[in-house]
Design a protein around this motif. Structure first.
Motif, PDB file in Angstrom:
ATOM      1  N   UNK A   1     -24.870 134.203-136.424  1.00  0.00           N
ATOM      2  CA  UNK A   1     -23.277 134.965-136.534  1.00  0.00           C
ATOM      3  C   UNK A   1     -22.285 134.132-136.943  1.00  0.00           C
ATOM      4  N   UNK A   2     -22.549 132.905-136.039  1.00  0.00           N
ATOM      5  CA  UNK A   2     -21.157 131.744-136.489  1.00  0.00           C
ATOM      6  C   UNK A   2     -20.972 131.630-137.767  1.00  0.00           C
ATOM      7  N   UNK A   3     -21.971 131.590-138.685  1.00  0.00           N
ATOM      8  CA  UNK A   3     -21.786 131.347-140.184  1.00  0.00           C
ATOM      9  C   UNK A   3     -20.898 132.615-140.974  1.00  0.00           C
ATOM     10  N   UNK A   4     -21.189 133.916-140.182  1.00  0.00           N
ATOM     11  CA  UNK A   4     -20.799 134.944-140.914  1.00  0.00           C
ATOM     12  C   UNK A   4     -19.093 135.239-140.177  1.00  0.00           C
ATOM     13  N   UNK A   5     -18.760 134.756-138.946  1.00  0.00           N
ATOM     14  CA  UNK A   5     -17.697 134.975-138.310  1.00  0.00           C
ATOM     15  C   UNK A   5     -16.330 134.318-138.879  1.00  0.00           C
ATOM     16  N   UNK A   6     -15.210 134.678-138.566  1.00  0.00           N
ATOM     17  CA  UNK A   6     -13.965 133.958-138.841  1.00  0.00           C
ATOM     18  C   UNK A   6     -13.162 134.105-137.628  1.00  0.00           C
ATOM     19  N   UNK A   7     -11.971 133.430-137.889  1.00  0.00           N
ATOM     20  CA  UNK A   7     -10.914 133.456-136.803  1.00  0.00           C
ATOM     21  C   UNK A   7     -11.195 133.397-135.363  1.00  0.00           C
ATOM     22  N   UNK A   8     -10.535 134.161-134.766  1.00  0.00           N
ATOM     23  CA  UNK A   8     -11.042 134.214-133.158  1.00  0.00           C
ATOM     24  C   UNK A   8     -12.230 134.566-132.928  1.00  0.00           C
ATOM     25  N   UNK A   9     -13.020 135.462-133.814  1.00  0.00           N
ATOM     26  CA  UNK A   9     -14.226 135.792-133.388  1.00  0.00           C
ATOM     27  C   UNK A   9     -15.245 134.509-133.644  1.00  0.00           C
ATOM     28  N   UNK A  10     -15.138 133.753-134.561  1.00  0.00           N
ATOM     29  CA  UNK A  10     -15.642 132.361-134.583  1.00  0.00           C
ATOM     30  C   UNK A  10     -15.500 131.536-133.659  1.00  0.00           C
ATOM     31  N   UNK A  11     -14.339 131.141-133.083  1.00  0.00           N
ATOM     32  CA  UNK A  11     -13.916 130.656-131.811  1.00  0.00           C
ATOM     33  C   UNK A  11     -14.683 130.939-130.784  1.00  0.00           C
ATOM     34  N   UNK A  12     -14.629 132.085-130.553  1.00  0.00           N
ATOM     35  CA  UNK A  12     -15.305 132.830-129.249  1.00  0.00           C
ATOM     36  C   UNK A  12     -16.988 132.471-129.487  1.00  0.00           C
ATOM     37  N   UNK A  13     -17.565 132.747-130.700  1.00  0.00           N
ATOM     38  CA  UNK A  13     -19.174 132.435-130.742  1.00  0.00           C
ATOM     39  C   UNK A  13     -19.230 130.933-130.640  1.00  0.00           C
ATOM     40  N   UNK A  14     -18.371 130.202-131.018  1.00  0.00           N
ATOM     41  CA  UNK A  14     -18.957 128.599-130.981  1.00  0.00           C
ATOM     42  C   UNK A  14     -18.602 128.349-129.612  1.00  0.00           C
ATOM     43  N   UNK A  15     -17.487 129.019-128.705  1.00  0.00           N
ATOM     44  CA  UNK A  15     -17.570 128.606-127.524  1.00  0.00           C
ATOM     45  C   UNK A  15     -18.876 128.879-126.610  1.00  0.00           C
ATOM     46  N   UNK A  16     -19.545 130.374-126.758  1.00  0.00           N
ATOM     47  CA  UNK A  16     -20.424 130.828-126.271  1.00  0.00           C
ATOM     48  C   UNK A  16     -21.734 129.814-126.603  1.00  0.00           C
ATOM     49  N   UNK A  17     -21.657 129.344-127.742  1.00  0.00           N
ATOM     50  CA  UNK A  17     -22.845 128.551-128.265  1.00  0.00           C
ATOM     51  C   UNK A  17     -22.985 127.186-127.272  1.00  0.00           C
ATOM     52  N   UNK A  18     -21.394 126.835-127.244  1.00  0.00           N
ATOM     53  CA  UNK A  18     -21.715 125.394-126.514  1.00  0.00           C
ATOM     54  C   UNK A  18     -22.169 125.536-125.122  1.00  0.00           C
ATOM     55  N   UNK A  19     -21.735 126.710-124.530  1.00  0.00           N
ATOM     56  CA  UNK A  19     -22.026 127.098-123.086  1.00  0.00           C
ATOM     57  C   UNK A  19     -23.466 127.218-122.913  1.00  0.00           C
TER      58      UNK A  19
END
Length: 331
Positions: free
Chosen positions: A28-46
């Motif tokens: 999903x991270x590869x498809x996302x942009x903007x705030x959505x991408x930031x949130x997915x990246x945050x959840x991935x790190x957690x």
């Protein structure tokens, strides 16, 4: 891992749903942009950080030399109760339920059993209370108790309940090697349940030595471990669904708020029912348009509180309650 007779631990389940979640979120991270991408990246790190903590514990268990059966990341349900257990260990004398916490910063436990975390962020010291992992593990034990009790006849139920606390042990394991644990003000019963990862094996050995329970045979240990393994079910919560929905709405130019309610709005509401009223609801009614829970991606269910100050009022609750406690007022 091999057989017993001095050959050490046996993992009956070693994989984790967290790794599946991480794989989905990376796509999903590869498809996302903007705030959505930031949130997915945050959840991935957690999620990645949590999985790393569990792998630290797995390393300690594999190299323990102890005869025990181990289940990693199992999800149990009984009626309205549910438990996502990081590690369940069947040892000769006791059964251990381990909650893994890979937390950044240091942990202090006060004299009331409260957990306080402190860490530095952008040069500032942040101090905050966190939900007690001991309380979290107690809920896991309640699910186990209900499931096991249901398997026994009337006489065995009484004996089982009487001896449950002497057999099923809660351990909270802090996996981050840099975390400093300050428990000098904590009560003994709390201190005994919280250890660092490098202290886990010593803690299990001590509890086994101090236990007055009779040693179980390898056969009975395996039977119990396999009972839990067969009782485990796939977690119905798909935490990636929320972000899949967001991406779909972005691609179709659909306003995100039309299907996913604002968490800020929900938490600011003055008429949200309490946990007690959620637990005493009338028959659940699925939403016609199957709105998704913004926290875990489950379906939102229309419910009616039966008790408490909000008896008779309706609200939307997540289908994965009590694991997910998201609620929203009926507009």
């Amino acid at each position: 891992m091999g057989l017993f007779s001095g050959c050490g631990p046996v993992f009956l389940k070693e994989n984790s749903e967290a790794s599946v979640f991480i794989e989905k979120m990376q796509i999903l991270l590869k498809k996302a942009e903007g705030e959505c991408k930031k949130e997915i990246d945050k959840q991935l790190k957690i999620a990645s950080y949590g999985l790393a903590g569990e792998e630290i514990i797995a390393f300690e268990l594999k190299n323990s030399g102890l005869d025990m059966f181990i289940l990693h990341d199992i999800y149990l349900e009984y009626e309205d109760l549910s438990a996502q257990i990081d590690y369940l260990i069947v040892a000769p004398k006791n059964i251990y339920v381990i909650e893994c916490k890979n937390l950044i910063g240091n942990i202090e436990i006060d004299n009331r059993g409260g957990f306080i975390r402190s860490y530095n962020l952008s040069g500032k010291k942040i101090t905050e209370g966190i939900y007690s992992p001991i309380t979290q593990n107690e809920r896991h034990l309640n699910v186990i108790k209900a499931i096991r009790k249901n398997e026994k006849n009337a006489l065995l139920k009484i004996f089982f309940e009487k001896n449950f606390d002497n057999t099923y042990k809660s351990i909270v394991c802090l996996a981050n090697p840099k975390t400093i644990l300050n428990d000098k003000y904590a009560k003994k019963e709390v201190k005994d349940k919280v250890v660092r990862a490098d202290q886990l094996i010593g803690c299990i050995k001590r509890m086994e030595q101090e236990s007055k329970n009779e040693k179980s045979s390898e056969k009975s240990m395996r039977k119990l471990a396999e009972f839990f393994l067969h009782s485990a079910i796939p977690n119905k919560s798909d935490y990636t669904k929320k972000y899949e929905n967001i991406l779909e709405q972005i691609n179709t130019n659909t306003p995100i708020d039309s299907t996913i309610p604002s968490e800020k709005t929900i938490h600011n509401s003055n008429s949200i029912p309490t946990d007690q009223s959620i637990q005493n609801t009338q028959t659940d009614i699925p939403l016609e348009n199957e709105k998704s829970c913004p926290k875990c991606g489950g379906k939102l269910i229309l419910r009616t509180a039966k008790r408490g100050d909000y008896a008779g009022s309706q609200f939307y609750g997540c289908e994965n309650y009590p694991k997910c406690r998201f609620i929203k007022n009926v507009e």
